[in-house]
Design a protein around this motif. Structure first.
Motif, PDB file in Angstrom:
ATOM      1  N   HIS A  70       0.829  47.563  35.613  1.00  0.00           N
ATOM      2  CA  HIS A  70       0.355  48.864  35.155  1.00  0.00           C
ATOM      3  C   HIS A  70      -0.261  49.637  36.309  1.00  0.00           C
ATOM      4  CE1 HIS A  70       1.378  48.129  31.038  1.00  0.00           C
ATOM      5  NE2 HIS A  70       0.848  46.928  31.136  1.00  0.00           N
ATOM      6  N   GLN A  71       0.625  50.220  37.084  1.00  0.00           N
ATOM      7  CA  GLN A  71       0.215  50.998  38.240  1.00  0.00           C
ATOM      8  C   GLN A  71       0.690  52.421  38.056  1.00  0.00           C
ATOM      9  OE1 GLN A  71       2.187  49.105  41.431  1.00  0.00           O
ATOM     10  NE2 GLN A  71       0.877  47.279  41.426  1.00  0.00           N
ATOM     11  N   VAL A  72       0.301  53.248  39.003  1.00  0.00           N
ATOM     12  CA  VAL A  72       0.688  54.613  38.734  1.00  0.00           C
ATOM     13  C   VAL A  72       1.997  55.121  39.298  1.00  0.00           C
ATOM     14  CG1 VAL A  72       0.023  57.027  38.922  1.00  0.00           C
ATOM     15  CG2 VAL A  72      -1.429  55.422  37.804  1.00  0.00           C
ATOM     16  N   PRO A  74       4.880  53.476  38.351  1.00  0.00           N
ATOM     17  CA  PRO A  74       5.074  52.246  37.572  1.00  0.00           C
ATOM     18  C   PRO A  74       5.911  51.222  38.325  1.00  0.00           C
ATOM     19  CG  PRO A  74       6.372  54.043  36.679  1.00  0.00           C
ATOM     20  CD  PRO A  74       5.462  54.639  37.687  1.00  0.00           C
TER      21      PRO A  74
END
Lengths: 111, 111
Positions: A70-72, A74
Motif C-alpha cells: 500500500h504505497q502511493v 501502487p
DNA sequence: TTCAGTACTGACATTTTTGTTAGTGGAGGT
DNA sequence: ACCTCCACTAACAAAAATGTCAGTACTGAA
C-alpha cells in the motif's frame, strides 16, 4: 479450461499451464518476483488485459501469489508459490527440449 | 501455431504439443503404434476431424509417423518417431506432476 | 499544465480452435 | 438388400482464446 475430469495427468497439467502465455509468465516469475509493469515488459507482446487474466487464473489455481504494497505509486508484486515452483521444475526439461529443437520447430510449425 | 520466432524453449515446446488433444495422442502412441480407429477409440471424446488435424500437424512437425498398409480394409498405422519419443520422455514428469495434483487442479480450474 | 507511470477494468472485435454433420467407396457380415 | 467398418474429407457452426481501445484515480516530473 472447462472440464472437471481429466483423462490423464498430462491433461490436467495442460489445463493449468496451457495457452499462449502462462508458461512464459511462469518462466519469468521463476527468476524471482516481479511487479505488474515489470512482468508486462518482460513478456514481449502481451497486452495488459491478457497478463491480468492469466495472472488471475494462476492465482486461483495457486501457482502464483499476489502481494499488494500500500504505497502511493501502487506496487503489486507477483511471485511463484511452492506449487508454482514444483511445476516449473518439471517444465524446465520441456523448455530445454524446446530450445534444443527450436530451429526444427520454427521450420515446421505452420506458415 | 502462427509464429516463427519463440521467446524461449517452453514457447517452442508448447507450439508443438499444446492444445487440447496433442498430448493425449502422444501419450497413447507412446504405448505403441495404433491405427486410426484404435486411436479414435482410445482418446475419448475426440472427433475424427480433430484427430486427423492433430495427426497431420504432428506429422509435419515430425513427431508422428504414418504408415499405410495397402490392404482391402484399409489400414493406416500411426507411431511415434524418435523425435516424438524424445518429447514424451520430457512430458512424462509433467504428466506425473499433473497426476499428483489432479484433485487440486480439478477443484481450482474454472467452473 | 500536460504528460508519463502506477495497476488495473470493461466493452467490444477479431482470430483461433474445436465441434457437427454429412458424405466418399469398397468389402464383409446377416 | 442393408448395415457396418475402414480412413478419411468438406462445408459449416459454435465456442474459446486473444486482441484493441478507452478509461479509472492518483502522483511526480517537465
Amino acid at each position: 479450461m472447462k472440464r472437471k475430469t481429466f483423462t490423464c495427468g498430462l491433461d490436467a497439467a495442460i489445463a493449468v499451464m496451457g495457452g499462449k502465455w502462462k508458461a512464459l509468465i511462469l518462466w519469468e516469475l521463476s527468476q524471482g518476483p516481479l511487479r505488474f509493469g515489470e512482468l508486462k515488459r518482460s513478456v514481449p507482446g502481451i497486452s495488459e488485459r491478457m497478463l491480468i487474466l492469466q495472472l488471475r487464473e494462476m492465482q486461483t489455481t495457486g501457482l502464483v501469489a499476489r502481494e499488494v504494497y500500500h504505497q502511493v505509486p501502487p506496487k503489486v508484486e507477483y511471485s511463484l508459490t511452492d506449487f508454482g515452483h514444483s511445476l516449473i521444475s518439471v517444465l524446465i526439461p520441456l523448455g530445454k527440449w524446446g530450445e534444443e529443437h527450436m530451429e526444427h520447430i520454427e521450420a515446421t510449425t505452420s506458415a
